[in-house]
Design an enzyme around this catalytic site. Structure first.
Site, PDB file in Angstrom:
ATOM      1  N   GLU A 143       1.234   8.138  -3.957  1.00 23.43           N
ATOM      2  CA  GLU A 143       1.842   7.956  -2.749  1.00 23.43           C
ATOM      3  C   GLU A 143       2.925   8.866  -2.389  1.00 23.43           C
ATOM      4  OE1 GLU A 143       1.264   4.899   0.095  1.00 23.43           O
ATOM      5  OE2 GLU A 143      -0.548   5.182  -1.138  1.00 23.43           O
ATOM      6  N   HIS A 189       3.091  11.200   0.154  1.00 19.05           N
ATOM      7  CA  HIS A 189       4.296  10.564   2.080  1.00 19.05           C
ATOM      8  C   HIS A 189       5.795  10.513   1.315  1.00 19.05           C
ATOM      9  CE1 HIS A 189       0.326   8.385   3.841  1.00 19.05           C
ATOM     10  NE2 HIS A 189       0.320   8.276   2.677  1.00 19.05           N
ATOM     11  N   HIS A 191       0.659  -1.009   0.025  1.00 17.68           N
ATOM     12  CA  HIS A 191       0.147  -0.418   0.072  1.00 17.68           C
ATOM     13  C   HIS A 191       0.592   1.558   0.013  1.00 17.68           C
ATOM     14  CE1 HIS A 191      -3.505   2.328   1.728  1.00 17.68           C
ATOM     15  NE2 HIS A 191      -3.097   2.836   1.011  1.00 17.68           N
TER      16      HIS A 191
END
Length: 345
Positions: free
Chosen positions: A140, A144, A78
């Site tokens: 992502e 992040h 993920h």
């Protein structure tokens, strides 16, 4: 002479200020050596340069168990999430607006140091449930990846465009491979298609990696497992205890998943179970082939046994001494042609 004296004094003062600043590799050829024995999110990490230790120093490796994503015997990615030491995430828009990208796929493909097969691994182990991997990866990275301060371009003396992007995704995939959750659970005979007690899953993970993990469920069905890390010396990730054990309680469902994606090449270090139609082909135990779901230990590595020949997609395969339940590709069934081989057709 008085004006010359003042100018000289100002020049000395300026040099003193510059020498007191932290060394930045974007200015100098090499930055100061990072303290090798200091972990992020500890009392000793306060004040350490954020190119040595991430300012969001708790890193979460988030792996998911989602039907249709990746091989049937692998958890998929993920994300790799930098959190505050208390578990808080950064802003939803990321930490560096200048490095928010929507074309991660092409950036990884065009980065000069991306090795052969890397994009195959990305598509296999970091696939999106909606089919658009680039959108998933871009999200992502932007949310992040830009918050991993040790990857900032200013932390590299010889930064190459998209080096930070590649380093983020390659580090995440390397950690996923090193902390293989499927293997950790299978080593304790916890396999898809079963209803394990989550306490046994915690025990299996701790036995494999030395630390526990956060195990999350949706309506009693396994969804994600988070492994926590602290960082030392720039890019060394040290597993740490989770902040919480997760949302799973008691006996949960660990469902079989179809595994629509096949790894491009089998790893050389360990025996992996493929999920294509050819995966069930191989040598089975000598003599008449048994049927039914096999469990526990096995002696013939690579042996396969159909659960219900001709009428079921499922078969057991001996993987490093343990029977692992697998599934033929959608629309195929497992068959036992002779006393020595099985296959999917």
């Amino acid at each position: 002479m008085k004006f010359l004296s003042i100018a000289a004094s100002l020049a000395v003062a300026t040099l003193s200020v510059v020498s007191a600043l932290p060394v930045r590799s974007s200015i100098f050829e090499k930055r100061d050596v990072c303290p090798a024995d200091v972990l992020s999110c500890t009392s000793a990490s306060s004040g350490v340069d954020t190119c040595c230790l991430p300012d969001m120093g708790l890193i979460l490796l988030v792996q998911q168990w989602y039907n249709g994503l990746g091989p049937a015997d692998e958890f998929t990615m993920h994300g790799l999430w930098p959190d505050t030491c208390s578990g808080g995430q950064g802003p939803s828009s990321g930490c560096d607006a200048a490095r928010v990208y929507n074309d991660i796929d092409s950036r990884l493909q065009n980065y000069p140091s991306t090795p052969a097969g890397f994009m195959d691994d990305m598509n296999t182990y970091w696939s999106s449930y909606n089919g658009d991997n680039n959108v998933f990866w871009s999200h992502e990275w932007s949310k992040h990846g830009t918050c991993v301060s040790t990857l900032a371009p200013s932390c590299s003396a010889n930064y190459v465009q998209d080096q930070d992007v590649y380093n983020y995704f390659s580090k995440a995939l390397a950690l996923r491979s090193q902390y293989n959750l499927y293997n950790a659970l299978a080593a304790k005979n916890i396999l898809p298609g079963s209803n394990p007690n989550v306490a046994d899953m915690h025990t299996a993970i701790k036995a494999a990696f030395g630390v526990d993990a956060q195990i999350n469920c949706l309506s009693g069905v396994l969804s994600e497992i988070w492994i926590f890390f602290r960082v030392q010396n720039g890019d060394q990730y040290v597993p740490a205890a989770p902040l919480t054990t997760g949302s799973c309680k008691g006996a949960i469902s660990y469902p079989i998943k179809s595994g629509s994606v096949t790894p491009p090449t089998p790893p050389t270090s360990t025996t992996k179970t493929s999920t294509t139609a050819a995966s069930a082909s191989g040598t089975s135990p000598a003599g008449s082939i048994p049927t039914g779901k096999q469990s526990g230990s096995c002696s013939t590595n690579g042996a396969t046994v159909c659960v219900s020949p001709g009428s079921s997609q499922y078969y057991s395969k001996c993987n490093q001494g343990t029977w692992v339940l697998n599934q033929c590709k959608s629309g195929l069934s497992c068959y036992s042609d002779t006393q020595t081989t099985t296959h999917c057709a």
